[in-house]
Design a protein around this motif. Sequence first.
Motif, mmCIF file in Angstrom:
data_model
loop_
_atom_site.group_PDB
_atom_site.id
_atom_site.type_symbol
_atom_site.label_atom_id
_atom_site.label_comp_id
_atom_site.label_asym_id
_atom_site.label_seq_id
_atom_site.Cartn_x
_atom_site.Cartn_y
_atom_site.Cartn_z
ATOM 1 N N ALA A 79 0.856 -1.188 0.000
ATOM 2 C CA ALA A 79 0.000 0.000 0.000
ATOM 3 C C ALA A 79 0.890 1.236 0.000
ATOM 4 O O ALA A 79 1.989 1.232 0.561
ATOM 5 C CB ALA A 79 -0.910 -0.005 1.222
ATOM 6 N N TYR A 80 0.416 2.305 -0.642
ATOM 7 C CA TYR A 80 1.233 3.506 -0.815
ATOM 8 C C TYR A 80 1.690 4.059 0.532
ATOM 9 O O TYR A 80 0.899 4.179 1.469
ATOM 10 C CB TYR A 80 0.445 4.575 -1.560
ATOM 11 C CG TYR A 80 1.281 5.790 -1.890
ATOM 12 C CD1 TYR A 80 2.224 5.738 -2.905
ATOM 13 C CD2 TYR A 80 1.143 6.966 -1.169
ATOM 14 C CE1 TYR A 80 3.010 6.845 -3.212
ATOM 15 C CE2 TYR A 80 1.925 8.073 -1.466
ATOM 16 C CZ TYR A 80 2.858 8.006 -2.488
ATOM 17 O OH TYR A 80 3.642 9.094 -2.784
ATOM 18 N N GLY A 81 2.962 4.397 0.621
ATOM 19 C CA GLY A 81 3.485 5.034 1.818
ATOM 20 C C GLY A 81 4.054 4.070 2.825
ATOM 21 O O GLY A 81 4.846 4.444 3.670
ATOM 22 N N GLU A 82 3.659 2.788 2.729
ATOM 23 C CA GLU A 82 4.145 1.811 3.707
ATOM 24 C C GLU A 82 5.550 1.339 3.397
ATOM 25 O O GLU A 82 6.361 1.153 4.276
ATOM 26 C CB GLU A 82 3.210 0.592 3.744
ATOM 27 C CG GLU A 82 1.948 0.862 4.534
ATOM 28 C CD GLU A 82 1.097 -0.378 4.665
ATOM 29 O OE1 GLU A 82 1.583 -1.486 4.381
ATOM 30 O OE2 GLU A 82 -0.074 -0.218 5.046
ATOM 31 N N MET A 83 5.792 1.094 2.118
ATOM 32 C CA MET A 83 7.056 0.488 1.721
ATOM 33 C C MET A 83 7.440 1.060 0.369
ATOM 34 O O MET A 83 7.361 0.381 -0.647
ATOM 35 C CB MET A 83 6.849 -1.032 1.626
ATOM 36 C CG MET A 83 8.040 -1.888 2.005
ATOM 37 S SD MET A 83 7.675 -3.633 1.720
ATOM 38 C CE MET A 83 7.167 -4.188 3.334
ATOM 39 N N LEU A 84 7.778 2.344 0.319
ATOM 40 C CA LEU A 84 8.103 2.958 -0.966
ATOM 41 C C LEU A 84 9.406 2.362 -1.483
ATOM 42 O O LEU A 84 10.442 2.455 -0.832
ATOM 43 C CB LEU A 84 8.223 4.476 -0.825
ATOM 44 C CG LEU A 84 6.906 5.229 -0.632
ATOM 45 C CD1 LEU A 84 7.162 6.713 -0.442
ATOM 46 C CD2 LEU A 84 5.962 4.990 -1.796
ATOM 47 N N GLY A 85 9.329 1.724 -2.619
ATOM 48 C CA GLY A 85 10.515 1.051 -3.142
ATOM 49 C C GLY A 85 10.306 0.713 -4.592
ATOM 50 O O GLY A 85 9.634 1.454 -5.326
ATOM 51 N N GLY A 86 10.879 -0.405 -5.013
ATOM 52 C CA GLY A 86 10.848 -0.778 -6.421
ATOM 53 C C GLY A 86 9.464 -0.875 -7.011
ATOM 54 O O GLY A 86 9.208 -0.353 -8.105
ATOM 55 N N VAL A 87 8.545 -1.521 -6.297
ATOM 56 C CA VAL A 87 7.206 -1.723 -6.856
ATOM 57 C C VAL A 87 6.498 -0.376 -7.035
ATOM 58 O O VAL A 87 5.906 -0.100 -8.083
ATOM 59 C CB VAL A 87 6.355 -2.644 -5.956
ATOM 60 C CG1 VAL A 87 4.977 -2.879 -6.576
ATOM 61 C CG2 VAL A 87 7.061 -3.970 -5.735
ATOM 62 N N HIS A 92 -4.656 -2.369 -2.773
ATOM 63 C CA HIS A 92 -3.422 -1.629 -2.473
ATOM 64 C C HIS A 92 -3.023 -0.747 -3.665
ATOM 65 O O HIS A 92 -2.565 0.380 -3.484
ATOM 66 C CB HIS A 92 -2.268 -2.603 -2.176
ATOM 67 C CG HIS A 92 -2.393 -3.305 -0.863
ATOM 68 N ND1 HIS A 92 -1.559 -4.319 -0.477
ATOM 69 C CD2 HIS A 92 -3.269 -3.132 0.164
ATOM 70 C CE1 HIS A 92 -1.880 -4.742 0.734
ATOM 71 N NE2 HIS A 92 -2.921 -4.040 1.141
ATOM 72 N N LEU A 93 -3.184 -1.303 -4.857
ATOM 73 C CA LEU A 93 -2.816 -0.582 -6.083
ATOM 74 C C LEU A 93 -3.521 0.772 -6.136
ATOM 75 O O LEU A 93 -2.933 1.796 -6.505
ATOM 76 C CB LEU A 93 -3.222 -1.454 -7.279
ATOM 77 C CG LEU A 93 -2.703 -1.148 -8.674
ATOM 78 C CD1 LEU A 93 -1.190 -1.022 -8.686
ATOM 79 C CD2 LEU A 93 -3.167 -2.240 -9.631
ATOM 80 N N LYS A 94 -4.781 0.761 -5.726
ATOM 81 C CA LYS A 94 -5.577 1.995 -5.830
ATOM 82 C C LYS A 94 -5.251 3.016 -4.741
ATOM 83 O O LYS A 94 -5.774 4.126 -4.755
ATOM 84 C CB LYS A 94 -7.068 1.649 -5.847
ATOM 85 C CG LYS A 94 -7.469 0.942 -7.139
ATOM 86 C CD LYS A 94 -8.955 0.913 -7.367
ATOM 87 C CE LYS A 94 -9.623 -0.158 -6.538
ATOM 88 N NZ LYS A 94 -11.061 -0.304 -6.883
ATOM 89 N N VAL A 122 -2.201 5.963 -9.620
ATOM 90 C CA VAL A 122 -3.230 5.025 -10.072
ATOM 91 C C VAL A 122 -4.621 5.600 -9.799
ATOM 92 O O VAL A 122 -5.496 5.592 -10.683
ATOM 93 C CB VAL A 122 -3.071 3.659 -9.356
ATOM 94 C CG1 VAL A 122 -4.243 2.730 -9.679
ATOM 95 C CG2 VAL A 122 -1.749 3.017 -9.751
ATOM 96 N N ALA A 123 -4.825 6.094 -8.587
ATOM 97 C CA ALA A 123 -6.138 6.650 -8.229
ATOM 98 C C ALA A 123 -6.523 7.790 -9.170
ATOM 99 O O ALA A 123 -7.668 7.879 -9.633
ATOM 100 C CB ALA A 123 -6.114 7.130 -6.778
ATOM 101 N N GLY A 124 -5.544 8.634 -9.482
ATOM 102 C CA GLY A 124 -5.813 9.774 -10.360
ATOM 103 C C GLY A 124 -6.171 9.324 -11.772
ATOM 104 O O GLY A 124 -7.118 9.821 -12.373
#
Length: 220
Positions: free
Chosen positions: A74-82, A169-171, A176-178
């Motif tokens: 989910a956004y903000g939890e683990m900002l990294g490669g994905v 999580h993607l959304k 993605v949401a935008g």
Amino acid sequence: MDEILQRLEEGVRRFQADVFPQQAEMFAQAVSEKQSPHTLFITCADSRIDPIALTSSSTGEIFVARNIGNMVPAYGEMLGGVSAVIEFAVSSLCVRHIVVCGHSHCGAMQGLLDPASVATMPTVESWLHNAHAALIVAETLHAESPKAQTSHQLIDILTEQNVLLQMQHLKTHPSVAGAIARRHLTISGWIYSIGTGEVRIASDGEQTFTLIGTKSPISV
Ligand SMILES: [Zn+2]
């Protein structure tokens, strides 16, 4: 010399001798302008999955992100490669669709069901937390399912719930949401059965997966 490296190098030589010459024009065209894949395909790192072959796609059509268990933190939890791949694919490449593709016989799903099996791999163990909510939902659904449906194994339910969770999580990713809000982007969840070739798909908002094409391609 390293036997495996030798094998890989032999593969490169065969590619250069047999494959590249036949498609040289296509490769030249592919680098003559910016890449413009229509789809971001997020799937497991499992060596038995080939997204290009599975979707009968060509060079340049599919942008691919792979990791253990086809997860999207989910956004903000683990900002990294994905997260970076998603943002780049949506904001720069302007992909029109994102697939989250889970699969049968997934080691990550087995690891979730048997935490002891990943106890010696702290990084994997930590990564699997991205699917913890799916495990809770799957265990509940499995416990409540009628006896007649017990053939629906817990791991199959977990595989589906994991894909649905990762779509949620993607959304949470702003890009993605935008893009979804502007109707520039759609998403779907897939389950690929490696041994049979079957693919089942859930569109955004659906909770069940629908079989695409034939039930068992090999019997057609
Ligand atoms: Zn897997």
